[in-house]
Design a protein around this motif. Structure first.
Motif, PDB file in Angstrom:
ATOM      1  N   GLU A  93       5.610 -76.534 111.550  1.00  0.00           N
ATOM      2  CA  GLU A  93       6.136 -75.216 111.185  1.00  0.00           C
ATOM      3  C   GLU A  93       5.020 -74.184 111.060  1.00  0.00           C
ATOM      4  O   GLU A  93       5.161 -73.037 111.494  1.00  0.00           O
ATOM      5  CB  GLU A  93       6.907 -75.314 109.875  1.00  0.00           C
ATOM      6  CG  GLU A  93       7.582 -74.008 109.462  1.00  0.00           C
ATOM      7  CD  GLU A  93       8.427 -74.159 108.214  1.00  0.00           C
ATOM      8  OE1 GLU A  93       8.758 -73.135 107.596  1.00  0.00           O
ATOM      9  OE2 GLU A  93       8.759 -75.315 107.849  1.00  0.00           O
ATOM     10  N   ARG A  94       3.908 -74.578 110.488  1.00  0.00           N
ATOM     11  CA  ARG A  94       2.776 -73.658 110.327  1.00  0.00           C
ATOM     12  C   ARG A  94       1.799 -73.717 111.502  1.00  0.00           C
ATOM     13  O   ARG A  94       0.866 -72.925 111.569  1.00  0.00           O
ATOM     14  CB  ARG A  94       2.019 -73.972 109.028  1.00  0.00           C
ATOM     15  CG  ARG A  94       2.831 -73.719 107.759  1.00  0.00           C
ATOM     16  CD  ARG A  94       2.154 -74.295 106.528  1.00  0.00           C
ATOM     17  NE  ARG A  94       0.875 -73.654 106.222  1.00  0.00           N
ATOM     18  CZ  ARG A  94       0.050 -74.075 105.259  1.00  0.00           C
ATOM     19  NH1 ARG A  94       0.374 -75.148 104.524  1.00  0.00           N
ATOM     20  NH2 ARG A  94      -1.082 -73.447 105.027  1.00  0.00           N
ATOM     21  N   GLY A  95       2.016 -74.663 112.422  1.00  0.00           N
ATOM     22  CA  GLY A  95       1.140 -74.777 113.589  1.00  0.00           C
ATOM     23  C   GLY A  95      -0.229 -75.332 113.267  1.00  0.00           C
ATOM     24  O   GLY A  95      -1.225 -74.971 113.906  1.00  0.00           O
ATOM     25  N   ILE A  96      -0.291 -76.243 112.279  1.00  0.00           N
ATOM     26  CA  ILE A  96      -1.572 -76.763 111.805  1.00  0.00           C
ATOM     27  C   ILE A  96      -1.848 -78.140 112.405  1.00  0.00           C
ATOM     28  O   ILE A  96      -0.970 -79.010 112.449  1.00  0.00           O
ATOM     29  CB  ILE A  96      -1.592 -76.851 110.266  1.00  0.00           C
ATOM     30  CG1 ILE A  96      -1.423 -75.454 109.654  1.00  0.00           C
ATOM     31  CG2 ILE A  96      -2.898 -77.487 109.771  1.00  0.00           C
ATOM     32  CD1 ILE A  96      -1.295 -75.469 108.147  1.00  0.00           C
ATOM     33  N   PHE A  97      -3.099 -78.344 112.835  1.00  0.00           N
ATOM     34  CA  PHE A  97      -3.576 -79.628 113.324  1.00  0.00           C
ATOM     35  C   PHE A  97      -4.698 -80.108 112.404  1.00  0.00           C
ATOM     36  O   PHE A  97      -5.332 -79.307 111.712  1.00  0.00           O
ATOM     37  CB  PHE A  97      -4.081 -79.507 114.758  1.00  0.00           C
ATOM     38  CG  PHE A  97      -3.011 -79.139 115.750  1.00  0.00           C
ATOM     39  CD1 PHE A  97      -2.413 -80.113 116.538  1.00  0.00           C
ATOM     40  CD2 PHE A  97      -2.590 -77.826 115.891  1.00  0.00           C
ATOM     41  CE1 PHE A  97      -1.420 -79.789 117.449  1.00  0.00           C
ATOM     42  CE2 PHE A  97      -1.596 -77.483 116.801  1.00  0.00           C
ATOM     43  CZ  PHE A  97      -1.014 -78.464 117.583  1.00  0.00           C
ATOM     44  N   VAL A  98      -4.944 -81.419 112.405  1.00  0.00           N
ATOM     45  CA  VAL A  98      -5.968 -81.984 111.520  1.00  0.00           C
ATOM     46  C   VAL A  98      -6.801 -83.007 112.276  1.00  0.00           C
ATOM     47  O   VAL A  98      -6.313 -83.682 113.194  1.00  0.00           O
ATOM     48  CB  VAL A  98      -5.320 -82.626 110.271  1.00  0.00           C
ATOM     49  CG1 VAL A  98      -4.439 -83.824 110.660  1.00  0.00           C
ATOM     50  CG2 VAL A  98      -6.383 -83.054 109.254  1.00  0.00           C
ATOM     51  N   THR A  99      -8.080 -83.118 111.905  1.00  0.00           N
ATOM     52  CA  THR A  99      -8.968 -84.122 112.470  1.00  0.00           C
ATOM     53  C   THR A  99      -9.963 -84.578 111.410  1.00  0.00           C
ATOM     54  O   THR A  99     -10.379 -83.768 110.564  1.00  0.00           O
ATOM     55  CB  THR A  99      -9.738 -83.578 113.693  1.00  0.00           C
ATOM     56  OG1 THR A  99     -10.529 -84.618 114.274  1.00  0.00           O
ATOM     57  CG2 THR A  99     -10.652 -82.435 113.314  1.00  0.00           C
TER      58      THR A  99
END
Length: 305
Positions: free
Chosen positions: A101-107
């Motif tokens: 929904e917020r367009g967030i990616f994580v690594t």
């Protein structure tokens, strides 16, 4: 007579420092100058051929690197194809979708990049586009310390209430005198509407945060705009809203090239009154990709706001 030492990222430190067989590193070129019999007798020009010179540590200059008024030492590059000197690391990450929904990616951030993030935040570029730490107000692209990019309501109690765990965030702004800047690291919350802060010693006298010209960054709840990232210092996780819609594809994002700044400086020049550095020139060279000293200075005693 002028002596020219050629350097190229594609060269070899075993090279003859000629244009057709240049040395590769700036450190090798520096040693050649220091030991050259013509230093301080004739001009020595270090010709940096085009490309990126990625240093592991800043290049240090002292009195032994000096020339004379008649025989200067000149570090030079071609204006049309300039050398780029940086102290940073290239990286590719394994991104996963975190919040659609917020367009967030994580690594995850793994070694050796953890050293770049050792103070909590650093400067990050994606495909040569500089990213912004999650912040309020959002970066407008034409930052003005008294206009775009600052807001007096960034520390309203109602906004602080929305921050679940702002530890690791930063507050930047003008001093109340408007002649210098002040910087605070957020170390936690005293209660729902008050922050615990540690101030950086950037001003040599007492200074308070300006009530209007200020902004906050690296707060999770403020990660809400394309091109912003947030770094979780405790878990060593990097969160990102890609700058463009085309980058929101996992395959594209995992192929993107990131550059992480690993130093606040690229070169340092240190002399003394008795042994000054002099007649040392730099021409047509690009110095890029450094991190801000505001995020690395030694912190002072805690404050509450």
């Amino acid at each position: 007579m002028e002596v020219t030492i050629y350097v190229s990222p594609k060269g070899s430190d075993e090279g003859e420092w000629s244009e057709s067989n240049p040395v590769q590193t700036l450190f090798r070129a520096q040693n050649l100058i220091r030991n050259h019999p013509e230093r301080q007798k004739n001009t020595i020009r270090i010709k940096l051929l085009g490309g990126i010179y990625n240093l592991k540590e800043p290049l240090h200059f002292s009195a032994v690197d000096s020339g004379t008024s008649n025989a200067p030492v000149i570090w030079d590059s071609n204006y049309e194809d300039p050398a780029i000197i940086t102290v940073s690391q290239l990286a590719q990450f394994s991104w996963k979708e975190y919040d659609n929904e917020r367009g967030i990616f994580v690594t995850p951030v793994s070694e050796p990049l953890r050293t770049c993030f050792s103070s909590g935040v650093t400067a990050v570029w994606m495909n040569n586009v500089k990213l912004n730490l999650a912040r309020y107000p959002n970066f407008a692209g034409d930052y003005d310390y008294k206009g775009n990019g600052v807001s007096e309501d960034c520390l309203l109690p109602t906004r602080i209430q929305t921050w679940k765990n702002p530890q690791g965030g930063w507050i930047h702004g003008l001093s109340h005198h408007e002649w210098g800047s002040v910087h605070f690291k957020i170390t936690g919350k005293k209660d729902e509407t008050n922050l615990l802060l540690q101030q950086l010693p950037t001003i040599n006298r007492e200074a308070n945060l300006h009530p209007k010209f200020r902004f906050v960054e690296n707060v999770w709840e403020e990660l809400d705009a394309p091109g912003e990232y947030y770094f979780d210092e405790d878990r060593m996780l990097l969160y990102l809203i890609p700058p463009n819609d085309n980058d929101k594809n996992i395959e594209t994002l995992n192929q993107a090239k990131f550059r992480i700044a690993s130093s606040t400086r690229i070169i340092s020049i240190e002399g003394t009154q008795t042994e000054p550095v002099c007649n040392l020139k730099f021409m047509n060279i690009n110095f890029r990709y450094t991190r801000s000293e505001e995020h690395t200075s030694e912190l002072q005693s805690p404050n509450t706001i």
